[in-house]
Design an enzyme around this catalytic site. Structure first.
Site, PDB file in Angstrom:
ATOM      1  N   TYR A  32       0.809  -1.229   0.000  1.00  0.00           N
ATOM      2  CA  TYR A  32       0.000   0.000   0.000  1.00  0.00           C
ATOM      3  C   TYR A  32       0.838   1.272   0.000  1.00  0.00           C
ATOM      4  CZ  TYR A  32      -2.568  -3.823   2.215  1.00  0.00           C
ATOM      5  OH  TYR A  32      -3.076  -5.060   2.537  1.00  0.00           O
ATOM      6  N   HIS A  33       1.949   1.277  -0.735  1.00  0.00           N
ATOM      7  CA  HIS A  33       2.850   2.426  -0.698  1.00  0.00           C
ATOM      8  C   HIS A  33       3.195   2.951  -2.097  1.00  0.00           C
ATOM      9  CE1 HIS A  33       4.452   0.546   3.309  1.00  0.00           C
ATOM     10  NE2 HIS A  33       3.295   1.193   3.491  1.00  0.00           N
ATOM     11  N   PRO A  34       2.220   3.255  -2.947  1.00  0.00           N
ATOM     12  CA  PRO A  34       2.550   3.730  -4.290  1.00  0.00           C
ATOM     13  C   PRO A  34       3.111   5.153  -4.274  1.00  0.00           C
ATOM     14  CG  PRO A  34       0.191   3.899  -3.932  1.00  0.00           C
ATOM     15  CD  PRO A  34       0.753   3.182  -2.730  1.00  0.00           C
TER      16      PRO A  34
END
Length: 529
Positions: free
Chosen positions: A456-458
Site C-alpha cells: 500500500y505504498h505507491p
C-alpha cells in the site's frame, strides 16, 4: 473564489491546508471525493481491516501483474477525509537517510536527509519526548503501542536468534534491526492527517472542506491553472483559485486528474482519442512495496480472541488494550546481501490471521509475518482507462520484474523461515496455515506468485525532475503544483505516510515563500563548520 484550491483531503492535502491557512488573510478550499471522517470505526485502530472495501475506500485493482501470476492486486486507497491516513495501519516510519540523500544526489536541492529531518520533527508530537531525531508539539501524534501483544516480543526475540539485532527506534540513528513500531495515535486512537491537521485548520474559519465532491478536471487559461471543475450533489460546479491549484490526490489519482485535464504523455492518451495540450511523462515511474506473509496458527490467543467486553471498556475508558492495536505492531529492516548501503527488505509482524490480501475472514487465532521489498527497481505506470472522469485508472506495478527485486524477496523469505523456526516462537506455533512448501527458489517463487500483494505504498507517478520541479510546480505550467507521494522520485524504505506528510510540510513553506527550516547537521559537519 479562493486563494488556493487543494484537490484531495488526504495525508498531504490536510497538511498543506493547515499550513496555508495559518495566514488569516488566505482562503483555502479542500475538495474531497469522499465523505467526512465522522464514523467511529475510522478512529478505532483495530477496526482498520473492517474499513477495507467500504464506502471510505476507492477499492482499486491493478491490471494483471505479470510477476504475480497475472493476478489483479487489490489496492485500497482512502476515499474519505484524511485519505489513506484514515484507513492505514498507522505505522510511523520515515524511511532511511540514504533515501533522501539519493534525492539530493539526483539534483533536487533541499531534499537531502539533513534538509528534511526538521520537517519530520516539526510535524511530530512524539510521546517519547524531543531528541536529536524527534520532535514534540507538532500536529501529528506519534506514540508507542498501547496494545503490546506478547507475540510481538517473541517475534523480535526470534529475529534476534536469526541474526537480526534489536532496534528500539527505526527512525533514529540507524534503521537496521528488529523491534516494535511506533504508531500515529493519540491516547490509543487514530491520529490521521485530518485529526492532526485538517480539523484544527477548518476550525479557524478560513479553510473550507468540500466533501462528496469529485474533481473532473483542472481549468486552465492558457498555461495557467485557474481552478477545477467538480461534480457535487449531482451538479457540475467550478471552484476558482486566485493563486494556485494544488493536486494532492495521491499516486494513482493525481496522475489520472492531470491526464484528464490534458497534461500527460500523448502515447497513452492518443488511443483514447485525447490529445494533450501539455506533454509530460505523467503516470510513469510508479513504484510500490510488494510483500509476502507467512501465517501460523497458535493456541496462545491473538487479537481476534482478545476483543472482549472488558477490552472494549478498556479502550473506551483508558485508550489501552488490544482494541488500540494497529495490527502490524512490530517488524524489522535488514540488508539481505553484502554491499548494500541500506536495507532492502522490511518485515512486519501482526497478531492476526491475515490472508486473501487482508480481505479474508480471520477464523482462527494466528500471527502473520513476512518480508517486503523496500527498494524495488521494478517500475510500473498509471494510465487512463477511459476519458470519462469517473472511470477508475489503469494501474500496473510490474512487481518483481527485475532480478534484483526477486533476489531480495527470495532472501527475505528464507530469512522468514529462520525466524519462524527460532526457539522464541516455538511455544506460539501450533501449525502452519500459509507457508511455502520449502525454502527452495522454485517453491518460494511459486508461493510469491500466488500470495504476494501490495504493501500500500505507491509513489512516483508525478515525480520531481520529470513532471514537477524541486518546488513541486508542474513543469511548463503556472499556478499548478502536485503535493503528495506521487512527487517522490524514488520510494523511501518503509511505510510512506510519514514521508508524505514531510513532503507536504516542506511544500507548504515553499508555497508560502518561507525560508527552509535550518538543516539538521551531522556532528562531523558541525565540527568542520
Amino acid at each position: 473564489m479562493y486563494d488556493y484550491v487543494i484537490v484531495g483531503a488526504g495525508s498531504a492535502g490536510c497538511v498543506v491546508a493547515n499550513r496555508l491557512g495559518e495566514d488569516p488573510d488566505v482562503r483555502v478550499a479542500v475538495i474531497e471525493a469522499g465523505p467526512p471522517d465522522d464514523a467511529p470505526e475510522i478512529h478505532m485502530p483495530l477496526a482498520f481491516g473492517q474499513n477495507l472495501t467500504s464506502e471510505w475506500d476507492w477499492t482499486l485493482f491493478s491490471e494483471p501483474e505479470p510477476g504475480l501470476d497475472h493476478r489483479r492486486n487489490y489496492l485500497p486507497r482512502g476515499r474519505v477525509v484524511g485519505g489513506s491516513s484514515s484507513l492505514n495501519s498507522m505505522i510511523y516510519i520515515r524511511g532511511n537517510r540514504a533515501d533522501y540523500d539519493e534525492w539530493a544526489a539526483m539534483g533536487f536541492a533541499g531534499w537531502g536527509y539533513d534538509d528534511v529531518l526538521p520537517y519530520f520533527k516539526r510535524a511530530e508530537d512524539n510521546d517519547r519526548g524531543a531528541s536529536r531525531y524527534h520532535g514534540v508539539g507538532g500536529p501529528l501524534a506519534v506514540s508507542d503501542s498501547r496494545s503490546m501483544h506478547p507475540v510481538i516480543e517473541a517475534w523480535v526475540q526470534a529475529a534476534g536468534q536469526a541474526g537480526i539485532p534489536h532496534n528500539d527506534d527505526h527512525n533514529g540513528a540507524t534503521q537496521d534491526g528488529a523491534g516494535r513500531y511506533q504508531v500515529t495515535q493519540r491516547n490509543g486512537r487514530r491520529c490521521s492527517a485530518a485529526v492532526g491537521y485538517l480539523h484544527p485548520a477548518a476550525a479557524r474559519g478560513n479553510v473550507e472542506v468540500l466533501t462528496d465532491a469529485r474533481v473532473y478536471r483542472i481549468l486552465f487559461e492558457g498555461k495557467r491553472a485557474v481552478g477545477v471543475e467538480l461534480m457535487r450533489h449531482g451538479r457540475l460546479e467550478q471552484v476558482r483559485a486566485e493563486r494556485e491549484v494544488i493536486v494532492s490526490a495521491g499516486a494513482y489519482h493525481s496522475p489520472q486528474l492531470l491526464m484528464l485535464s490534458g497534461v500527460g504523455p500523448s502515447e497513452t492518451l492518443a488511443p483514447l482519442g485525447m490529445e494533450p495540450f501539455h506533454e509530460l511523462p505523467v503516470g510513469q515511474n510508479l513504484q510500490d512495496h510488494v510483500m509476502l506473509n507467512f501465517v501460523c496458527l497458535t493456541d496462545k490467543g491473538s487479537l481476534i480472541s482478545s476483543i472482549t467486553p472488558e477490552a472494549m471498556e478498556l479502550y473506551e475508558t483508558e485508550g489501552r488494550g488490544p482494541v488500540t492495536s494497529n495490527g502490524g505492531e512490530g517488524g524489522a529492516f535488514v540488508r539481505t546481501r553484502d554491499g548494500l548501503d541500506a536495507p532492502d527488505v522490511q518485515f512486519h509482524i501482526g497478531c492476526l490471521l491475515l490472508h486473501e490480501e487482508f480481505l479474508g475472514v480471520p477464523f482462527d487465532d494466528a500471527y502473520t509475518f513476512g518480508p517486503a521489498v523496500v527498494k524495488p527497481t521494478s517500475r510500473g505506470q498509471v494510465t487512463l482507462r477511459s476519458p470519462l472522469p469517473h472511470a477508475r485508472p489503469r494501474i500496473l506495478h510490474n512487481y518483481l520484474m527485475t532480478e534484483e527485486d526477486r533476489a531480495s524477496m527470495i532472501a527475505g523469505v528464507r530469512l522468514n523461515f529462520e525466524i519462524a523456526g527460532a526457539a522464541a516462537l516455538k511455544e506460539w506455533r501450533r501449525d502452519d496455515f500459509l507457508v511455502p512448501k520449502s525454502d527452495s527458489e522454485a517453491d518460494i517463487m511459486d508461493f510469491v506468485e500466488r500470495r504476494a500483494h501490495t504493501l500500500y505504498h505507491p509513489v512516483g507517478t508525478c515525480a520531481m525532475g520529470s513532471v514537477v520541479d524541486d518546488e513541486l510546480r508542474v513543469i511548463g505550467l503556472e499556478g499548478l503544483r502536485v503535493v503528495d507521494a506521487s512527487v517522490m522520485p524514488t520510494i523511501p524504505r518503509g511505510n510512506t505516510n510519514a514521508p508524505t506528510i514531510m513532503v507536504a510540510e516542506k511544500a507548504s513553506d515553499i508555497i508560502r515563500g518561507l525560508s527552509p527550516l535550518p538543516r539538521e547537521l551531522q556532528d562531523a559537519e558541525k565540527v568542520t563548520a
